[in-house]
Motif scaffolding. Structure first.
Motif, mmCIF file in Angstrom:
data_model
loop_
_atom_site.group_PDB
_atom_site.id
_atom_site.type_symbol
_atom_site.label_atom_id
_atom_site.label_comp_id
_atom_site.label_asym_id
_atom_site.label_seq_id
_atom_site.Cartn_x
_atom_site.Cartn_y
_atom_site.Cartn_z
ATOM 1 N N ALA A 29 0.829 -1.222 0.000
ATOM 2 C CA ALA A 29 0.000 0.000 0.000
ATOM 3 C C ALA A 29 0.851 1.254 0.000
ATOM 4 C CB ALA A 29 -0.958 -0.010 1.190
ATOM 5 N N ASP A 30 1.759 1.332 -0.940
ATOM 6 C CA ASP A 30 2.603 2.518 -1.053
ATOM 7 C C ASP A 30 2.716 2.894 -2.525
ATOM 8 O OD1 ASP A 30 4.133 4.608 -0.239
ATOM 9 O OD2 ASP A 30 5.754 3.406 0.628
ATOM 10 N N ILE A 31 2.817 4.184 -2.795
ATOM 11 C CA ILE A 31 2.923 4.651 -4.170
ATOM 12 C C ILE A 31 4.311 5.238 -4.388
ATOM 13 C CG2 ILE A 31 2.111 6.354 -5.849
ATOM 14 C CD1 ILE A 31 -0.660 6.090 -4.785
ATOM 15 N N GLU A 32 4.975 4.774 -5.430
ATOM 16 C CA GLU A 32 6.282 5.309 -5.774
ATOM 17 C C GLU A 32 6.120 6.644 -6.495
ATOM 18 O OE1 GLU A 32 8.372 2.380 -7.996
ATOM 19 O OE2 GLU A 32 8.613 1.028 -6.289
ATOM 20 N N VAL A 33 7.081 7.537 -6.267
ATOM 21 C CA VAL A 33 6.988 8.884 -6.833
ATOM 22 C C VAL A 33 7.070 8.851 -8.357
ATOM 23 C CG1 VAL A 33 7.930 11.225 -6.793
ATOM 24 C CG2 VAL A 33 8.070 9.800 -4.742
ATOM 25 N N PRO A 35 6.242 6.483 -10.839
ATOM 26 C CA PRO A 35 5.015 6.171 -11.586
ATOM 27 C C PRO A 35 3.877 7.141 -11.288
ATOM 28 C CG PRO A 35 5.409 4.537 -9.863
ATOM 29 C CD PRO A 35 6.643 5.360 -9.959
ATOM 30 N N PHE A 36 3.865 7.709 -10.084
ATOM 31 C CA PHE A 36 2.831 8.693 -9.767
ATOM 32 C C PHE A 36 3.000 9.944 -10.628
ATOM 33 C CE2 PHE A 36 1.396 12.442 -7.379
ATOM 34 C CZ PHE A 36 0.060 12.130 -7.241
ATOM 35 N N SER A 37 4.212 10.480 -10.689
ATOM 36 C CA SER A 37 4.438 11.689 -11.490
ATOM 37 C C SER A 37 4.216 11.404 -12.975
ATOM 38 C CB SER A 37 5.849 12.235 -11.255
ATOM 39 O OG SER A 37 6.843 11.300 -11.635
ATOM 40 N N ARG A 38 4.557 10.195 -13.404
ATOM 41 C CA ARG A 38 4.338 9.822 -14.806
ATOM 42 C C ARG A 38 2.847 9.777 -15.118
ATOM 43 N NH1 ARG A 38 3.640 4.859 -17.503
ATOM 44 N NH2 ARG A 38 4.351 4.879 -19.676
ATOM 45 N N ALA A 39 2.065 9.153 -14.246
ATOM 46 C CA ALA A 39 0.613 9.081 -14.448
ATOM 47 C C ALA A 39 0.004 10.473 -14.478
ATOM 48 C CB ALA A 39 -0.027 8.236 -13.340
ATOM 49 N N CYS A 40 0.458 11.329 -13.567
ATOM 50 C CA CYS A 40 -0.086 12.689 -13.500
ATOM 51 C C CYS A 40 0.292 13.505 -14.733
ATOM 52 C CB CYS A 40 0.407 13.387 -12.233
ATOM 53 S SG CYS A 40 -0.267 12.674 -10.705
ATOM 54 N N SER A 41 1.450 13.211 -15.316
ATOM 55 C CA SER A 41 1.865 13.949 -16.520
ATOM 56 C C SER A 41 0.935 13.666 -17.696
ATOM 57 C CB SER A 41 3.307 13.593 -16.891
ATOM 58 O OG SER A 41 3.403 12.275 -17.416
ATOM 59 N N PHE A 42 0.304 12.499 -17.708
ATOM 60 C CA PHE A 42 -0.628 12.172 -18.783
ATOM 61 C C PHE A 42 -1.891 13.038 -18.722
ATOM 62 C CE2 PHE A 42 1.159 7.593 -18.651
ATOM 63 C CZ PHE A 42 2.193 7.946 -19.508
ATOM 64 N N ASP A 60 0.189 25.734 -13.490
ATOM 65 C CA ASP A 60 0.553 25.354 -12.127
ATOM 66 C C ASP A 60 0.741 23.851 -12.019
ATOM 67 O OD1 ASP A 60 0.793 26.201 -9.231
ATOM 68 O OD2 ASP A 60 -0.841 24.756 -9.055
ATOM 69 N N TYR A 61 -0.170 23.109 -12.610
ATOM 70 C CA TYR A 61 -0.134 21.650 -12.533
ATOM 71 C C TYR A 61 1.114 21.088 -13.204
ATOM 72 C CZ TYR A 61 -1.725 16.801 -13.136
ATOM 73 O OH TYR A 61 -1.827 15.431 -13.117
ATOM 74 N N VAL A 62 1.419 21.552 -14.400
ATOM 75 C CA VAL A 62 2.593 21.055 -15.131
ATOM 76 C C VAL A 62 3.872 21.308 -14.338
ATOM 77 C CG1 VAL A 62 4.021 21.415 -17.183
ATOM 78 C CG2 VAL A 62 1.548 21.214 -17.414
ATOM 79 N N ALA A 63 3.980 22.497 -13.738
ATOM 80 C CA ALA A 63 5.169 22.830 -12.956
ATOM 81 C C ALA A 63 5.298 21.917 -11.737
ATOM 82 C CB ALA A 63 5.120 24.287 -12.516
ATOM 83 N N LYS A 64 4.197 21.668 -11.056
ATOM 84 C CA LYS A 64 4.228 20.830 -9.850
ATOM 85 C C LYS A 64 4.526 19.373 -10.183
ATOM 86 C CE LYS A 64 2.996 24.470 -7.516
ATOM 87 N NZ LYS A 64 3.391 25.800 -8.039
ATOM 88 N N VAL A 65 3.953 18.882 -11.269
ATOM 89 C CA VAL A 65 4.239 17.503 -11.690
ATOM 90 C C VAL A 65 5.717 17.373 -12.069
ATOM 91 C CG1 VAL A 65 3.795 15.750 -13.459
ATOM 92 C CG2 VAL A 65 1.887 16.988 -12.418
ATOM 93 N N GLY A 66 6.254 18.408 -12.717
ATOM 94 C CA GLY A 66 7.668 18.407 -13.070
ATOM 95 C C GLY A 66 8.552 18.327 -11.845
ATOM 96 N N ASP A 67 8.176 19.031 -10.788
ATOM 97 C CA ASP A 67 8.944 18.970 -9.540
ATOM 98 C C ASP A 67 8.926 17.562 -8.954
ATOM 99 O OD1 ASP A 67 10.185 20.231 -6.998
ATOM 100 O OD2 ASP A 67 8.373 19.245 -6.248
ATOM 101 N N LEU A 68 7.760 16.919 -8.976
ATOM 102 C CA LEU A 68 7.665 15.559 -8.442
ATOM 103 C C LEU A 68 8.472 14.578 -9.289
ATOM 104 C CD1 LEU A 68 3.901 15.333 -7.379
ATOM 105 C CD2 LEU A 68 5.887 16.054 -6.046
ATOM 106 N N ALA A 69 8.502 14.801 -10.594
ATOM 107 C CA ALA A 69 9.306 13.942 -11.466
ATOM 108 C C ALA A 69 10.787 14.076 -11.126
ATOM 109 C CB ALA A 69 9.059 14.301 -12.927
ATOM 110 N N THR A 98 5.955 18.592 -0.649
ATOM 111 C CA THR A 98 4.677 18.344 0.020
ATOM 112 C C THR A 98 3.589 19.266 -0.513
ATOM 113 O OG1 THR A 98 5.794 17.609 2.038
ATOM 114 C CG2 THR A 98 3.499 18.310 2.252
ATOM 115 N N ARG A 99 3.895 20.548 -0.614
ATOM 116 C CA ARG A 99 2.913 21.490 -1.163
ATOM 117 C C ARG A 99 2.617 21.180 -2.624
ATOM 118 N NH1 ARG A 99 3.623 27.602 1.021
ATOM 119 N NH2 ARG A 99 2.417 27.893 -0.888
ATOM 120 N N ASN A 100 3.636 20.803 -3.365
ATOM 121 C CA ASN A 100 3.416 20.484 -4.779
ATOM 122 C C ASN A 100 2.565 19.236 -4.942
ATOM 123 O OD1 ASN A 100 4.872 22.723 -5.514
ATOM 124 N ND2 ASN A 100 6.760 21.608 -5.938
ATOM 125 N N LEU A 101 2.762 18.250 -4.066
ATOM 126 C CA LEU A 101 1.918 17.056 -4.097
ATOM 127 C C LEU A 101 0.466 17.432 -3.839
ATOM 128 C CD1 LEU A 101 1.434 13.991 -4.189
ATOM 129 C CD2 LEU A 101 2.019 13.927 -1.734
#
Length: 226
Positions: A29-33, A35-42, A60-69, A98-101
């Motif tokens: 029950a854990d999510i890796e960063v 695959p999460f950032s990859r899914a969100c980029s779609f 805003d979303y693209v920038a935050k997803v980029g940070d997580l990637a 954390t804020r970007n997530l």
């Protein structure tokens, strides 16, 4: 033909979030960063297809997803990412992971509500579905100026037919993939909410009916103390 189907935006979004939901439902029950950032980029191209009403969200979303990637190169899981920010006393700092997530979570939640509303609404207009999604997810966190700008932009939204054309989808396939995303994203959103709740980074609000109905779990609206 199979490759053409797999390359479609809605199919990519739905499939990626199915994989994340499977991680949430697994024993670990854990999510890796990564695959999460990859899914969100779609999801990013979808914001672009909605026009000026959601231009702020797209940027805003693209920038935050980029940070997580970028974070995924040195941080394995979302759990670890939040714990590192807490240890570094930077949770409240602008640009923290954390804020970007949190911002990314709102983005994928807005899309979930948008798809629910599209599926439940007759006609070709996106104004009501998009307005309801914005009001439920983004509006509580925006000031008057942004809310007014978004309201004005709602009149320039594409129609459902135009959106389907931009996404290279027909209505039947689009409905299936939207339903798949709604089902898969719900557990992922709840999982992220629980990460914040468990670390006492939130304020508690009433349950949100759509998620309560689907998962019968307590839903807590996330609001960082910033």
């Amino acid at each position: 033909m199979a490759n053409a189907e797999s390359d479609k935006t809605l199919r990519k979004i739905a499939d990626a979030f199915k994989e994340l939901a499977a991680s949430v439902n697994s024993q670990t029950a854990d999510i890796e960063v990564a695959p999460f950032s990859r899914a969100c980029s779609f999801v990013s191209p979808l914001f672009g297809c909605l026009g000026m009403a959601f231009k702020f969200a797209e940027m805003d979303y693209v920038a935050k997803v980029g940070d997580l990637a970028q974070a995924s190169k040195s941080i394995a899981t979302l759990n670890t990412m939040l714990d590192r920010d807490i240890e570094g006393n930077c949770v409240r700092k602008a640009g923290s992971h954390t804020r970007n997530l949190l911002r990314v979570k709102r983005g994928i939640d807005m899309v979930r509500v948008l798809f629910e509303q599209i599926l439940a609404t007759e006609g070709d207009s996106l104004k009501d579905p998009a307005s309801k999604a914005y009001a439920q997810v983004f509006a509580p966190h925006h000031g008057w100026v942004i809310r007014k700008a978004v309201a004005a932009g709602m009149y320039a939204l594409p129609t459902k037919a135009q959106l389907m054309k931009k996404l290279n989808e027909d209505e039947a396939s689009a409905r299936i993939q939207m339903q798949n995303y709604v089902a898969a994203s719900g557990p992922v959103i709840l999982y992220i909410d629980k990460l914040f709740v468990s670390r006492e980074l939130v304020s508690h609000f009433p349950k949100r009916p759509s998620l309560e109905f689907a998962y019968k779990e307590k839903q807590t609206k996330i609001q960082l103390y910033i």
